[in-house]
Design a protein around this motif. Structure first.
Motif, PDB file in Angstrom:
ATOM      1  N   UNK A  14      -6.129  29.896  54.329  1.00  0.00           N
ATOM      2  CA  UNK A  14      -4.752  30.195  54.711  1.00  0.00           C
ATOM      3  C   UNK A  14      -4.705  31.618  55.256  1.00  0.00           C
ATOM      4  N   UNK A  15      -3.940  31.822  56.313  1.00  0.00           N
ATOM      5  CA  UNK A  15      -3.857  33.151  56.912  1.00  0.00           C
ATOM      6  C   UNK A  15      -2.424  33.657  56.972  1.00  0.00           C
ATOM      7  N   UNK A  16      -2.309  34.960  56.983  1.00  0.00           N
ATOM      8  CA  UNK A  16      -1.043  35.650  57.196  1.00  0.00           C
ATOM      9  C   UNK A  16      -1.305  36.700  58.270  1.00  0.00           C
ATOM     10  N   UNK A  17      -0.523  36.681  59.308  1.00  0.00           N
ATOM     11  CA  UNK A  17      -0.669  37.686  60.371  1.00  0.00           C
ATOM     12  C   UNK A  17       0.159  38.914  59.996  1.00  0.00           C
ATOM     13  N   UNK A  18      -0.344  40.069  60.368  1.00  0.00           N
ATOM     14  CA  UNK A  18       0.378  41.300  60.075  1.00  0.00           C
ATOM     15  C   UNK A  18       1.774  41.288  60.671  1.00  0.00           C
ATOM     16  N   UNK A  19       1.936  40.629  61.789  1.00  0.00           N
ATOM     17  CA  UNK A  19       3.253  40.555  62.430  1.00  0.00           C
ATOM     18  C   UNK A  19       4.268  39.801  61.571  1.00  0.00           C
ATOM     19  N   UNK A  20       3.790  39.022  60.602  1.00  0.00           N
ATOM     20  CA  UNK A  20       4.667  38.256  59.713  1.00  0.00           C
ATOM     21  C   UNK A  20       5.077  39.044  58.467  1.00  0.00           C
ATOM     22  N   UNK A  21       4.364  40.127  58.181  1.00  0.00           N
ATOM     23  CA  UNK A  21       4.550  40.823  56.910  1.00  0.00           C
ATOM     24  C   UNK A  21       5.967  41.329  56.684  1.00  0.00           C
ATOM     25  N   UNK A  22       6.595  41.864  57.715  1.00  0.00           N
ATOM     26  CA  UNK A  22       7.926  42.435  57.529  1.00  0.00           C
ATOM     27  C   UNK A  22       8.931  41.382  57.082  1.00  0.00           C
ATOM     28  N   UNK A  23       9.007  40.272  57.784  1.00  0.00           N
ATOM     29  CA  UNK A  23       9.995  39.250  57.420  1.00  0.00           C
ATOM     30  C   UNK A  23       9.635  38.558  56.105  1.00  0.00           C
ATOM     31  N   UNK A  24       8.359  38.275  55.891  1.00  0.00           N
ATOM     32  CA  UNK A  24       7.957  37.612  54.647  1.00  0.00           C
ATOM     33  C   UNK A  24       8.171  38.518  53.435  1.00  0.00           C
ATOM     34  N   UNK A  25       7.850  39.799  53.565  1.00  0.00           N
ATOM     35  CA  UNK A  25       8.037  40.704  52.431  1.00  0.00           C
ATOM     36  C   UNK A  25       9.519  40.917  52.127  1.00  0.00           C
ATOM     37  N   UNK A  26      10.370  40.890  53.152  1.00  0.00           N
ATOM     38  CA  UNK A  26      11.812  40.975  52.922  1.00  0.00           C
ATOM     39  C   UNK A  26      12.299  39.747  52.157  1.00  0.00           C
ATOM     40  N   UNK A  27      11.739  38.582  52.465  1.00  0.00           N
ATOM     41  CA  UNK A  27      12.082  37.353  51.756  1.00  0.00           C
ATOM     42  C   UNK A  27      11.664  37.446  50.287  1.00  0.00           C
ATOM     43  N   UNK A  28      10.475  37.990  50.047  1.00  0.00           N
ATOM     44  CA  UNK A  28       9.998  38.173  48.664  1.00  0.00           C
ATOM     45  C   UNK A  28      10.924  39.123  47.913  1.00  0.00           C
ATOM     46  N   UNK A  29      11.269  40.253  48.525  1.00  0.00           N
ATOM     47  CA  UNK A  29      12.150  41.223  47.877  1.00  0.00           C
ATOM     48  C   UNK A  29      13.493  40.591  47.520  1.00  0.00           C
ATOM     49  N   UNK A  30      14.052  39.831  48.439  1.00  0.00           N
ATOM     50  CA  UNK A  30      15.333  39.159  48.203  1.00  0.00           C
ATOM     51  C   UNK A  30      15.226  38.140  47.071  1.00  0.00           C
ATOM     52  N   UNK A  31      14.158  37.356  47.078  1.00  0.00           N
ATOM     53  CA  UNK A  31      13.966  36.344  46.025  1.00  0.00           C
ATOM     54  C   UNK A  31      13.802  36.999  44.657  1.00  0.00           C
ATOM     55  N   UNK A  32      13.058  38.088  44.595  1.00  0.00           N
ATOM     56  CA  UNK A  32      12.909  38.802  43.320  1.00  0.00           C
ATOM     57  C   UNK A  32      14.264  39.283  42.818  1.00  0.00           C
ATOM     58  N   UNK A  33      15.053  39.877  43.704  1.00  0.00           N
ATOM     59  CA  UNK A  33      16.357  40.387  43.305  1.00  0.00           C
ATOM     60  C   UNK A  33      17.287  39.272  42.858  1.00  0.00           C
ATOM     61  N   UNK A  34      17.203  38.108  43.476  1.00  0.00           N
ATOM     62  CA  UNK A  34      18.016  36.965  43.046  1.00  0.00           C
ATOM     63  C   UNK A  34      17.621  36.490  41.654  1.00  0.00           C
ATOM     64  N   UNK A  35      16.395  36.814  41.229  1.00  0.00           N
ATOM     65  CA  UNK A  35      15.916  36.429  39.904  1.00  0.00           C
ATOM     66  C   UNK A  35      15.983  37.591  38.911  1.00  0.00           C
ATOM     67  N   UNK A  36      16.833  38.568  39.210  1.00  0.00           N
ATOM     68  CA  UNK A  36      17.100  39.640  38.268  1.00  0.00           C
ATOM     69  C   UNK A  36      16.260  40.892  38.416  1.00  0.00           C
ATOM     70  N   UNK A  37      15.411  40.956  39.417  1.00  0.00           N
ATOM     71  CA  UNK A  37      14.571  42.128  39.635  1.00  0.00           C
ATOM     72  C   UNK A  37      15.434  43.317  40.003  1.00  0.00           C
ATOM     73  N   UNK A  38      15.152  44.472  39.380  1.00  0.00           N
ATOM     74  CA  UNK A  38      15.893  45.692  39.671  1.00  0.00           C
ATOM     75  C   UNK A  38      14.933  46.805  40.034  1.00  0.00           C
TER      76      UNK A  38
END
Length: 124
Positions: A14-38
């Motif tokens: 499985x691969x991840x292109x560097x060009x994808x990192x910004x949008x994917x990492x923003x999705x991760x940050x949002x998902x963490x915050x929705x699960x109570x991450x502070x």
């Protein structure tokens, strides 16, 4: 040019292109915050997934979090000690470790520890 050089998981190809990192990492940050991450929360990762791990780490930092590592091969007592030392609220692990990480998380009574997996582990 770096946008075209992928990060590859050697086990699954499985691969991840560097060009994808910004949008994917923003999705991760949002998902963490929705699960109570502070801001200031700690995530301990004990995973091998090289392609996705970097996206998660960046997402944790984007959410203002702290990252701490633990070898996937560590015994349960070492992981438990790291959780207590850092007051970690999240564990990021490979799917094959999910059951063990859930058991360790249940041993913490002072706060909730959430387990995040790479893969499709079912909590039932």
């Amino acid at each position: 040019m770096s946008a075209f050089h992928p990060q590859t998981n050697p086990c699954t190809s499985e691969t991840r292109r560097y060009s994808e990192f910004e949008s994917l990492s923003a999705t991760v940050a949002c998902a963490l915050q929705k699960h109570g991450f502070q801001k200031g929360d700690t995530v301990i990762y004990c995973a091998h997934d090289g392609a996705t791990l970097h996206v998660f780490l960046l997402g944790i930092w984007r959410a203002g979090g702290i990252v701490r590592s633990s070898y996937p091969e560590d015994v349960a007592g070492d992981l438990l000690e790291r959780i207590i030392e850092s007051k970690a609220k999240f564990i990021l692990c490979d799917e094959v470790q999910a059951r063990e990480c859930l058991a360790i998380a249940k041993r913490i009574f002072e706060w909730n520890v959430n387990v995040i997996t790479f893969g499709s582990y079912s909590y039932q």
